[in-house]
Design an enzyme around this catalytic site. Structure first.
Site, mmCIF file in Angstrom:
data_model
loop_
_atom_site.group_PDB
_atom_site.id
_atom_site.type_symbol
_atom_site.label_atom_id
_atom_site.label_comp_id
_atom_site.label_asym_id
_atom_site.label_seq_id
_atom_site.Cartn_x
_atom_site.Cartn_y
_atom_site.Cartn_z
ATOM 1 N N LYS A 23 24.335 36.252 34.986
ATOM 2 C CA LYS A 23 24.452 37.213 36.098
ATOM 3 C C LYS A 23 24.779 38.614 35.577
ATOM 4 C CE LYS A 23 28.508 37.487 38.359
ATOM 5 N NZ LYS A 23 29.158 38.810 38.455
ATOM 6 N N ASN A 24 25.772 38.692 34.707
ATOM 7 C CA ASN A 24 26.233 40.017 34.275
ATOM 8 C C ASN A 24 25.276 40.688 33.293
ATOM 9 O OD1 ASN A 24 28.359 39.764 35.973
ATOM 10 N ND2 ASN A 24 29.870 39.256 34.403
ATOM 11 N N ARG A 95 29.893 45.840 43.353
ATOM 12 C CA ARG A 95 30.291 46.924 42.466
ATOM 13 C C ARG A 95 29.201 47.284 41.465
ATOM 14 N NH1 ARG A 95 35.048 48.513 41.869
ATOM 15 N NH2 ARG A 95 34.456 49.023 39.752
ATOM 16 N N CYS A 119 38.842 45.900 44.213
ATOM 17 C CA CYS A 119 38.551 44.557 44.715
ATOM 18 C C CYS A 119 39.745 43.680 44.423
ATOM 19 C CB CYS A 119 37.265 44.013 44.113
ATOM 20 S SG CYS A 119 37.423 43.651 42.379
ATOM 21 N N ARG A 124 39.775 48.939 39.608
ATOM 22 C CA ARG A 124 38.443 49.111 39.025
ATOM 23 C C ARG A 124 37.811 50.496 39.256
ATOM 24 N NH1 ARG A 124 35.221 43.539 39.870
ATOM 25 N NH2 ARG A 124 34.202 44.169 37.956
ATOM 26 N N ASP A 127 36.035 56.101 36.368
ATOM 27 C CA ASP A 127 36.276 57.381 35.684
ATOM 28 C C ASP A 127 35.603 57.440 34.309
ATOM 29 O OD1 ASP A 127 38.205 55.331 35.193
ATOM 30 O OD2 ASP A 127 39.407 56.752 34.049
ATOM 31 N N LEU A 128 35.542 56.326 33.611
ATOM 32 C CA LEU A 128 34.937 56.343 32.268
ATOM 33 C C LEU A 128 33.419 56.531 32.350
ATOM 34 C CD1 LEU A 128 37.033 53.463 30.644
ATOM 35 C CD2 LEU A 128 37.365 55.927 30.387
ATOM 36 N N ASP A 307 36.906 36.613 32.303
ATOM 37 C CA ASP A 307 36.164 35.806 33.279
ATOM 38 C C ASP A 307 36.368 34.299 33.085
ATOM 39 O OD1 ASP A 307 35.222 38.110 34.414
ATOM 40 O OD2 ASP A 307 33.251 38.035 33.472
ATOM 41 N N VAL A 329 42.988 42.718 30.736
ATOM 42 C CA VAL A 329 41.803 43.487 31.150
ATOM 43 C C VAL A 329 41.920 43.992 32.594
ATOM 44 C CG1 VAL A 329 39.285 43.458 31.384
ATOM 45 C CG2 VAL A 329 40.370 42.241 29.484
ATOM 46 N N ARG A 399 28.326 33.771 44.472
ATOM 47 C CA ARG A 399 27.861 35.054 43.943
ATOM 48 C C ARG A 399 27.531 34.914 42.455
ATOM 49 N NH1 ARG A 399 32.080 38.888 43.872
ATOM 50 N NH2 ARG A 399 30.631 39.713 42.349
HETATM 51 N N1 EPU Z 1 38.022 50.578 33.862
HETATM 52 C C1 EPU Z 1 38.558 51.832 34.066
HETATM 53 N N2 EPU Z 1 37.697 52.879 34.258
HETATM 54 C C2 EPU Z 1 36.345 52.704 34.238
HETATM 55 C C3 EPU Z 1 35.802 51.435 34.023
HETATM 56 C C4 EPU Z 1 36.685 50.363 33.841
HETATM 57 O O1 EPU Z 1 39.780 51.998 34.088
HETATM 58 O O2 EPU Z 1 35.630 53.714 34.426
HETATM 59 C C5 EPU Z 1 38.945 49.433 33.679
HETATM 60 C C6 EPU Z 1 38.788 48.420 34.827
HETATM 61 O O3 EPU Z 1 39.552 48.799 35.953
HETATM 62 C C7 EPU Z 1 39.277 47.153 34.175
HETATM 63 C C8 EPU Z 1 38.816 47.316 32.729
HETATM 64 O O4 EPU Z 1 38.567 48.703 32.541
HETATM 65 O O5 EPU Z 1 40.663 47.069 34.227
HETATM 66 C C9 EPU Z 1 37.552 46.538 32.376
HETATM 67 O O6 EPU Z 1 36.496 46.880 33.244
HETATM 68 P P1 EPU Z 1 34.960 46.852 32.814
HETATM 69 O O7 EPU Z 1 34.371 48.160 33.152
HETATM 70 O O8 EPU Z 1 34.842 46.346 31.409
HETATM 71 O O9 EPU Z 1 34.406 45.742 33.793
HETATM 72 P P2 EPU Z 1 33.146 45.840 34.754
HETATM 73 O O10 EPU Z 1 31.997 46.433 34.035
HETATM 74 O O11 EPU Z 1 33.558 46.404 36.048
HETATM 75 C C10 EPU Z 1 32.188 43.536 33.980
HETATM 76 C C11 EPU Z 1 31.798 42.256 34.637
HETATM 77 C C12 EPU Z 1 33.054 41.542 35.117
HETATM 78 C C13 EPU Z 1 33.943 41.270 33.904
HETATM 79 C C14 EPU Z 1 34.259 42.595 33.182
HETATM 80 C C15 EPU Z 1 35.062 42.415 31.913
HETATM 81 C C16 EPU Z 1 29.624 42.778 35.546
HETATM 82 C C17 EPU Z 1 28.768 43.001 36.730
HETATM 83 N N3 EPU Z 1 30.920 42.537 35.763
HETATM 84 O O12 EPU Z 1 32.855 44.303 34.974
HETATM 85 O O13 EPU Z 1 32.627 40.310 35.665
HETATM 86 O O14 EPU Z 1 35.142 40.664 34.302
HETATM 87 O O15 EPU Z 1 33.031 43.261 32.854
HETATM 88 O O16 EPU Z 1 34.427 41.578 31.024
HETATM 89 O O17 EPU Z 1 29.139 42.793 34.432
HETATM 90 C C18 EPU Z 1 32.799 38.375 36.971
HETATM 91 O O18 EPU Z 1 31.653 38.064 36.568
HETATM 92 O O19 EPU Z 1 33.542 37.585 37.601
HETATM 93 C C19 EPU Z 1 33.295 39.715 36.693
HETATM 94 C C20 EPU Z 1 34.312 40.259 37.365
#
Ligand code: EPU
Length: 420
Positions: A23-24, A95, A119, A124, A127-128, A307, A329, A399
């Site tokens: 999925k991801n 998201r 969520c 989440r 900003d990055l 995850d 995380v 999902r």
């Molecule tokens: N973060 C920030 N600022 C940003 C982006 C992220 O502070 O601009 C923080 C987040 O709040 C979090 C941490 O960095 O605390 C990690 O977030 P990341 O951006 O790595 O996660 P994501 O891209 O939002 C994806 C997966 C998630 C998985 C995470 C970590 C997808 C669609 N989602 O989320 O998957 O947990 O990476 O590996 O790829 C799931 O499948 O259940 C799921 C939540």
């Protein structure tokens, strides 16, 4: 609304299970299809709601999308982008829709998308992602919950991520492939899903190096073309079935799982006294002796995946002794603990750590899936519990897991779907 009713197993899970596409990995790959006028064909796509939502989003932007769920193939052709924007309807459902931002910036020099909210698992922010776009010359304006990005001339730059965010790394890659010059992402995420996106983009003609490490270099090209790509297997679905075999004392074979993506999960299962063998037919997972307690900390890849944290908490709940889980995380990813307590688990949460005292056995109860992985953890606990467990709000689970009930039944589980 539907619920799962799971009857605890006397004997462990046995048999073979096929692992679906990730999925991801597929979500950013679908966003990448916006970068070309040509047809892209994506194979091994899991027929999940999140994928349908991404397809709807691309359609709303003017792309032609066909999703053959039987064959698990999606074809996308974004000959023209009618509007470089996602409305609340299409984009607000998940998201990952924000991943369209990088692709739209790259292709059209502009993007307008709803700011993804927080969520259940944390706030989440994005900003990055925005910092990366800004370094590449994009301006961003936020109004009425929408982020508006514009860049007359998107150019490469050096971007250091404060945290190796998966989404930010993907979004910046998507913007950088058509930007002018070289982009270097430092402290980039190294998850296998990032490399799968890089592989697809390279097939489209992009120049990317270093994916799978903490420094990714992208040299912008003038245009990209169509490509055919097969999505990698879902390592989290595989890890979830491995943990299901572990908690029930089963012996199962995972077809299409990639051992190299599962190293941290395999290592922690071994500490719990669960064996894994990579065979010609797939990955065999089995447990004969008692479960051992462990300590684990979630980390960006190649650390232990967040995850898989909830599923391991279910396992620890029935491992004799004291286990400790530290979640680094996400700030709020222990929602499942309260539900597991309803089933008799002994768990204490202190900020980002959970201390789990293994109990003799769990008992069936009425519980609620609060998010995707929390829901999966409840199914695992239910398989090991005495009696029936009713799990509500299973749309969260669906999902991210294609036919989880069907796949578990094939392995001997008693799990049925009922109207609430
Ligand atoms: N973060 C920030 N600022 C940003 C982006 C992220 O502070 O601009 C923080 C987040 O709040 C979090 C941490 O960095 O605390 C990690 O977030 P990341 O951006 O790595 O996660 P994501 O891209 O939002 C994806 C997966 C998630 C998985 C995470 C970590 C997808 C669609 N989602 O989320 O998957 O947990 O990476 O590996 O790829 C799931 O499948 O259940 C799921 C939540």
């Amino acid at each position: 609304m539907e619920k799962f009713v799971v009857t605890g197993m006397e004997n462990g899970l046995r048999g073979r299970v096929q692992i679906s596409g990730s999925k991801n990995a597929v979500l950013p790959i679908l966003a990448a299809c916006l970068l070309t006028q040509d047809i892209c064909e994506i194979r091994n796509v899991p027929p999940l709601l999140d994928v349908e939502h991404m397809a709807e989003l691309l359609c709303a932007m003017g792309a032609k999308v066909d999703f053959d769920k039987e064959k698990e193939i999606v074809t996308v052709q974004a000959e023209e982008i009618a509007q470089a924007e996602g409305n609340y309807e299409a984009a607000g459902k998940m998201r990952a829709s924000f991943l369209a931002a990088g692709a739209l910036l790259g292709r059209c020099g502009q993007a307008r998308l709803p700011l993804p909210g927080g969520c259940q698992i944390g706030s989440r922010p994005v900003d990055l992602h925005l910092k990366g776009f800004q370094i590449m010359g994009a301006k961003n304006r936020q109004e009425h919950g929408m982020v508006e990005l514009t860049a007359k001339n998107l150019k490469g730059g050096e971007i250091y991520l404060d945290f190796p965010s998966v989404g930010a790394t993907e979004n910046i890659m998507l913007a950088a492939v058509l930007a002018k010059g070289k982009t270097v992402i430092q402290n980039a995420a190294a998850e296998p899903e990032i490399s799968d996106l890089a592989d697809f983009l390279r097939k489209m003609g992009a120049e990317i190096e270093g994916d799978g490490t903490d420094t990714i270099t992208i040299t912008g090209v003038r245009e990209l073309h169509g490509a055919v790509h097969t999505v990698i297997p879902d390592r989290i679905e595989a890890g979830t079935f491995m943990t299901a075999a572990a908690i029930t004392g089963g012996d199962i074979l995972l077809e299409h799982a990639k051992e190299e993506h599962l190293k941290p999960v395999i290592a922690k299962l071994a500490e719990c006294n669960v064996k894994t063998e990579n065979t010609e037919d797939g990955l065999r997972v089995y447990r004969k002796g008692k479960l051992h307690p462990i300590q684990l900390k979630t980390m960006p890849y190649p650390g232990f995946p967040t995850d898989m944290q909830a599923q391991f908490m279910s396992l620890m709940a029935v491992a004799k002794g004291t286990s400790v889980i530290t979640e680094t995380v996400f700030e709020n990813r222990f929602m499942h603990a309260g539900e597991l307590q309803r089933m008799g688990a002994d768990i204490k949460i202190d900020s980002r750590s959970a201390v789990i005292e293994g109990v003799e056995g769990l008992t069936g109860a009425k519980v609620r899936a609060t998010d995707l992985r929390a829901g999966a953890a409840l199914i695992l606990s239910a398989l090991a519990a005495k009696g029936d467990t009713e799990i509500s709000d299973i749309y969260h689970i669906e999902r991210g897991y294609h036919q989880i009930d069907e796949k578990l039944r094939q392995l001997g589980a008693e799990i049925r779907r009922e109207e609430e």
